[in-house]
Scaffold this active site. Sequence first.
Site, PDB file in Angstrom:
ATOM      1  N   LEU A   1      -0.414  51.266 -57.254  1.00  0.00           N
ATOM      2  CA  LEU A   1      -1.829  50.951 -57.434  1.00  0.00           C
ATOM      3  C   LEU A   1      -2.096  50.429 -58.835  1.00  0.00           C
ATOM      4  O   LEU A   1      -1.597  50.983 -59.820  1.00  0.00           O
ATOM      5  CB  LEU A   1      -2.686  52.206 -57.216  1.00  0.00           C
ATOM      6  CG  LEU A   1      -2.584  52.912 -55.864  1.00  0.00           C
ATOM      7  CD1 LEU A   1      -3.174  54.304 -55.966  1.00  0.00           C
ATOM      8  CD2 LEU A   1      -3.327  52.117 -54.805  1.00  0.00           C
ATOM      9  N   ASP A   2      -2.862  49.363 -58.918  1.00  0.00           N
ATOM     10  CA  ASP A   2      -3.413  48.952 -60.199  1.00  0.00           C
ATOM     11  C   ASP A   2      -4.499  49.974 -60.560  1.00  0.00           C
ATOM     12  O   ASP A   2      -5.035  50.640 -59.681  1.00  0.00           O
ATOM     13  CB  ASP A   2      -4.005  47.550 -60.070  1.00  0.00           C
ATOM     14  CG  ASP A   2      -4.463  46.986 -61.402  1.00  0.00           C
ATOM     15  OD1 ASP A   2      -3.912  47.392 -62.432  1.00  0.00           O
ATOM     16  OD2 ASP A   2      -5.371  46.141 -61.399  1.00  0.00           O
ATOM     17  N   LYS A   3      -4.800  50.134 -61.847  1.00  0.00           N
ATOM     18  CA  LYS A   3      -5.777  51.156 -62.232  1.00  0.00           C
ATOM     19  C   LYS A   3      -7.196  50.610 -62.253  1.00  0.00           C
ATOM     20  O   LYS A   3      -8.061  51.049 -61.501  1.00  0.00           O
ATOM     21  CB  LYS A   3      -5.429  51.761 -63.602  1.00  0.00           C
ATOM     22  CG  LYS A   3      -6.434  52.851 -64.042  1.00  0.00           C
ATOM     23  CD  LYS A   3      -5.924  53.633 -65.229  1.00  0.00           C
ATOM     24  CE  LYS A   3      -6.007  52.826 -66.507  1.00  0.00           C
ATOM     25  NZ  LYS A   3      -7.398  52.554 -66.908  1.00  0.00           N
TER      26      LYS A   3
ATOM     27  N   THR B   1      -9.395  49.527 -59.167  1.00  0.00           N
ATOM     28  CA  THR B   1      -8.850  50.143 -57.957  1.00  0.00           C
ATOM     29  C   THR B   1      -9.053  51.645 -58.013  1.00  0.00           C
ATOM     30  O   THR B   1      -9.828  52.206 -57.239  1.00  0.00           O
ATOM     31  CB  THR B   1      -7.353  49.812 -57.805  1.00  0.00           C
ATOM     32  OG1 THR B   1      -7.185  48.392 -57.771  1.00  0.00           O
ATOM     33  CG2 THR B   1      -6.800  50.402 -56.525  1.00  0.00           C
TER      34      THR B   1
ATOM     35  N   LYS C   1       4.750  44.727 -64.086  1.00  0.00           N
ATOM     36  CA  LYS C   1       4.368  45.341 -62.811  1.00  0.00           C
ATOM     37  C   LYS C   1       5.284  44.834 -61.696  1.00  0.00           C
ATOM     38  O   LYS C   1       5.680  45.599 -60.806  1.00  0.00           O
ATOM     39  CB  LYS C   1       2.903  45.030 -62.487  1.00  0.00           C
ATOM     40  CG  LYS C   1       1.911  45.694 -63.434  1.00  0.00           C
ATOM     41  CD  LYS C   1       0.472  45.378 -63.046  1.00  0.00           C
ATOM     42  CE  LYS C   1      -0.511  46.047 -63.998  1.00  0.00           C
ATOM     43  NZ  LYS C   1      -1.920  45.773 -63.646  1.00  0.00           N
TER      44      LYS C   1
END
Length: 672
Positions: free
Chosen positions: A311-313, A316, A499
Amino acid sequence: MTSLQSWMSGRWAVPGIAGLLILASFTAERALGQQFWGEVLMLAAAAVAGTPVLIKAWRALTAKVIGIDLLVSVAVIGAVLIQNYWEAAAVTFLFAVGHALEDATLTRTRSALAELIAVAPDVAVVLRDGQQVEVAAHEVVTGETVLVKNGAKVPVDGIVIGGTGALDEASITGESIPVEKLEGDKVFAGTISTGGFLQVRATGVGADTTLARIIHRVEEAQDARARTQAFMDRFSAWYTPAIIVLAVVLGLITRDVVLALTLLVIACPGALVISIPVSIVAGIGRGAKDGILIKGGEFLETSARIDAVALDKTGTITQGRPRLTDVVALDADLDEDEVLRLAARAEAGSEHPLARPVVEAASERGMRQLGLPEHTEPVPGKGIVAVLEGRRVAVGNLALIDLERAGHEALREQAEAVVADLATRGRTPMVVAVDGRPVGVVAVADTIRPDAPEMVRRLHAAGVKKVVMLTGDVEQVARAVGETVGIDEVRAGLLPEDKLEAVADLQRQGWTVAMVGDGVNDAPALATADIGVAMGAAGTGVAIETADIALMRDDLLTLPRAISLARRTVRTMRQNIAIALVTVATLMLGVVFGGVTMAIGMLVHEASVLVVILNAMRLLRKRQEAAVEGGVGSSTGSGAEAVAEPGAEPGAPSAGADRAAVRERGEGVQVG
């Protein structure tokens, strides 16, 4: 077209006529004693129901494809040649009924697509030369002003430029609660006004609307073949000739033509063939109704194997809207309001994303803005220096204060302690200095979404073993967020290419990885992951087109729902395959050892097709989810906070901007 003509051209015409002829045959032979006419009518029934099968078999043969229709065709022709007209009619009739059921079921499972097409608007009311003109929706010109009145469908994608109202956006996001629309808000074609009056500037028309893209994507997805389905096609290509050869060998050995023909009929793997597509279409259709766009069967199958989610922070897990959380005065001569006033005036001349929450907080506290600074000087990687009434006011990291060559060691040490404490608690601290003298610290943070902890819990419940957060933020802040939400692993200080490498590393460890991002800045990681998921994709054409799964609603709980749907769909596919194989195996044994006739075998075969269809249609039902204990996000208490990835502008998180902001603000956000 009359109702009779409509029925004659429908899917039930062939089995209906064949069924009537069979009933007429029984009546003629048994009630009237007319055996000849009974046989003629039975042969006619076989011809009516069998002709479409023969045509399909011939077309397949000309294309060098040996399919299931060929098995039935050979068996029926053989039954007619040995004058077993009842068996021929029964087999073709049941086969026609099976095809009609399959067609009806696929139409039913495509209901989500039909509903989307139904909500597509036909007309629009536009302002031209000051007059309201009604035109076809596709004739609206980009940039024109469209009027949306109460009860009307929005005919275009656009931006509200006047008026207020509420729109039902269920056709786009799956969310049934109407959404209030004000000036500057986006609207989507196909949504319905439930109140108010809106003036909308058209930005997307016809095929360029979000609704059109969704329809196109669902249509493609439901026609796309899964790996299992492709395997079944290859299996059928070998299976059909093998059964024909087996039937010939059995006939030669036993000298029983009826036995060989019966084997041909009952060996038709119709339930096996329909088991995969009907499940996939039903699963994709259910997802579309819930605002989950799945690109195709292959991605549905892969999603069922997901055991790690990255998950991106910002945007999100967090809201993506940094706000001021702390103001600390270091100088005894200044209070917190004065520190905030100085910071806000200095930041008023900055375009940096972290400047906005500081300026907005000052405005919310009723502070009068005294105009822009006399001079503004951004310091890359450090912060900003502004001249206010002849004084140099710096707002940024501790390195910026060093740059000012301040000699106030006591205040410097005090500022360091405050910065360290705020960073530990998940804030992004910025020191405020006047003429090189630290006078205070302001901090901003991004609020964690209230349903983020529940999302992680549901992901684990859905079978995901590892939830990983990938962020450009510093370790301290990232871990504060991760611990609050329940993340299994945190990887901080990452550029977009980092990432990508993080996702690849998880894959090398044997995980099947889903990457969740915005579909644009996280594109490298999304492309590398086994499944790329775009979050809150309504209105984002790029996300809809590029992501393997696009979640139209900006709702975190849709993510575990999508994975659960994929697992249920694949589980249904496997159940259907098992039902089909067991049925065929049982019938074949029944033929070999006696007791199963051609008609009985076909009846059982079509019954298995019906069972497979009904099993797949269970996917169309909306699944009731368990209520969240203590309410959604209860574990976050009164609004847990964590620092934003500093590049995230409100409503538009950006991984690239995140890194730039991290570099600029330094202490508390400085990476590596």
